[in-house]
Design a protein around this motif. Structure first.
Motif, short mmCIF file in Angstrom:
data_model
loop_
_atom_site.label_atom_id
_atom_site.label_comp_id
_atom_site.label_asym_id
_atom_site.label_seq_id
_atom_site.Cartn_x
_atom_site.Cartn_y
_atom_site.Cartn_z
N UNK A 139 2.27 38.03 54.24
CA UNK A 139 2.57 36.86 53.41
C UNK A 139 2.43 35.57 54.21
N UNK A 140 1.82 34.56 53.59
CA UNK A 140 1.67 33.27 54.24
C UNK A 140 0.50 33.17 55.18
N UNK A 141 -0.32 34.23 55.27
CA UNK A 141 -1.48 34.23 56.15
C UNK A 141 -2.75 34.11 55.31
N UNK A 150 -8.08 19.74 48.43
CA UNK A 150 -7.15 20.85 48.60
C UNK A 150 -6.32 21.06 47.34
N UNK A 151 -5.94 19.97 46.69
CA UNK A 151 -5.16 20.07 45.47
C UNK A 151 -5.90 20.68 44.31
N UNK A 152 -7.22 20.81 44.43
CA UNK A 152 -8.04 21.40 43.37
C UNK A 152 -8.26 22.90 43.56
N UNK A 153 -7.79 23.42 44.69
CA UNK A 153 -7.97 24.84 44.96
C UNK A 153 -7.13 25.68 44.00
N UNK A 154 -7.52 26.94 43.78
CA UNK A 154 -6.67 27.83 42.97
C UNK A 154 -5.27 27.91 43.54
N UNK A 155 -4.29 28.10 42.68
CA UNK A 155 -2.89 28.14 43.11
C UNK A 155 -2.65 29.21 44.16
N UNK A 156 -3.37 30.34 44.08
CA UNK A 156 -3.19 31.42 45.06
C UNK A 156 -3.37 30.89 46.48
N UNK A 157 -4.41 30.08 46.67
CA UNK A 157 -4.67 29.52 47.99
C UNK A 157 -3.75 28.33 48.27
N UNK A 158 -3.65 27.44 47.33
CA UNK A 158 -2.93 26.18 47.53
C UNK A 158 -1.45 26.40 47.83
N UNK A 159 -0.86 27.41 47.19
CA UNK A 159 0.57 27.63 47.31
C UNK A 159 0.92 28.67 48.37
N UNK A 160 0.09 29.69 48.48
CA UNK A 160 0.48 30.85 49.28
C UNK A 160 -0.23 30.98 50.62
N UNK A 161 -1.21 30.13 50.90
CA UNK A 161 -1.88 30.17 52.18
C UNK A 161 -1.57 28.89 52.96
N UNK A 162 -1.52 28.96 54.29
CA UNK A 162 -1.13 27.77 55.07
C UNK A 162 -2.16 26.66 54.93
N UNK A 163 -1.69 25.44 54.74
CA UNK A 163 -2.60 24.32 54.56
C UNK A 163 -3.50 24.12 55.78
#
Length: 262
Positions: A73-75, A177-190
């Motif tokens: 998670x978070x990776x 970055x704000x246009x990325x799918x929520x899966x990436x935007x929320x759950x992957x490190x910026x």
């Protein structure tokens, strides 16, 4: 009297996943069924997936170059298109190659390349502690994983010895970055997504030092987008490396290769 929910079937899984917007609901249902140990575990996995957690984080692994790569998670989740970069690297790697995997995330690229070659000396690095922990599990005895920013944690003895330098740097422009799918935007490190103003800031930092680490004839490989390819190629070429762009239409992948002149 306590009521029990009926066990989840393939059909109900598909219906729930499709309602949550999962495009490949049937494939995901099969993976969830195969990964669950019991009905309660399956229900929990479905709940996390429907809530928007990336499938790979739910399963705990991703398939990459035919390997099962652990994904915590978070990776950052390794993308299938990046398999193209690994194939290009394998074609360039000499016997007994010295390989460095920067911004390694799960360590998928380095492990995949090392698994396809013989007598590899593999070094990998990432600035995210969670990614480093995950990469160490995936790389295992194939190499060494360091925590730190780009080249900083690498042994100085590697300078001028690297045959293949993999750098799967973040290349999404900050405003996108704000246009990325929520899966990436929320759950992957910026830090694994945001490449700065034009998306090439991290790549520039890698390119600025790459020639010092590469052996003559050694190559740097970075993934980029189609729209950034010309500027990325120019940047790599301006560092003294011989730059070229290779593209896979099948995987929608664009890779810039920079080779140190012999």
């Amino acid at each position: 009297m306590q009521e029990f929910a009926p066990p989840l079937t393939f059909a109900t899984l598909v219906t729930s996943l499709r309602a949550a917007g999962c495009v490949f609901a049937e494939d995901e249902a099969e993976l969830l069924l195969s990964a669950s140990a019991d009905p309660a575990g399956l229900a929990a996995m479905l709940e996390r997936r429907v809530a928007g957690l990336p499938l790979e984080h739910v399963l705990g692994w991703a398939e990459f170059c035919g390997l099962r790569i652990a994904v915590d998670p978070g990776v950052f989740v390794p993308r299938r298109r990046t398999e193209f970069l690994v194939r290009q690297a394998a074609a360039l790697a000499p016997d007994r190659a010295v390989v460095v995997d920067l911004c390694c995330g799960t360590g998928a690229l380095g492990r995949a390349l090392a698994s396809s070659l013989r007598d590899v000396e593999l070094h990998a690095a990432d600035v995210e502690p969670a990614a480093v922990r995950c990469a160490r599990r995936n790389v295992g005895e194939l190499g060494t994983v360091y925590e730190g920013d780009l080249f900083a944690p690498l042994p100085r003895a590697l300078r001028g010895r690297v045959d293949v330098l993999l750098a799967n740097v973040p290349y999404v422009p900050t405003e996108d970055v704000g246009l990325l799918p929520a899966e990436a935007r929320i759950h992957e490190p910026r830090v694994a997504l945001d490449g700065g103003g034009d998306g090439l800031d991290v790549m520039r930092r890698v390119v600025a030092e790459a020639a010092d680490w590469l052996v003559p004839g050694g190559s740097l490989l970075v993934e980029t987008s189609e729209r950034q390819a010309a500027r990325a190629e120019e940047t790599v070429g301006s560092s003294g490396l011989l730059a070229r762009v290779v593209v896979s239409e099948e995987l929608y992948a664009t890779v810039v290769v920079g080779t140190r002149p012999r």
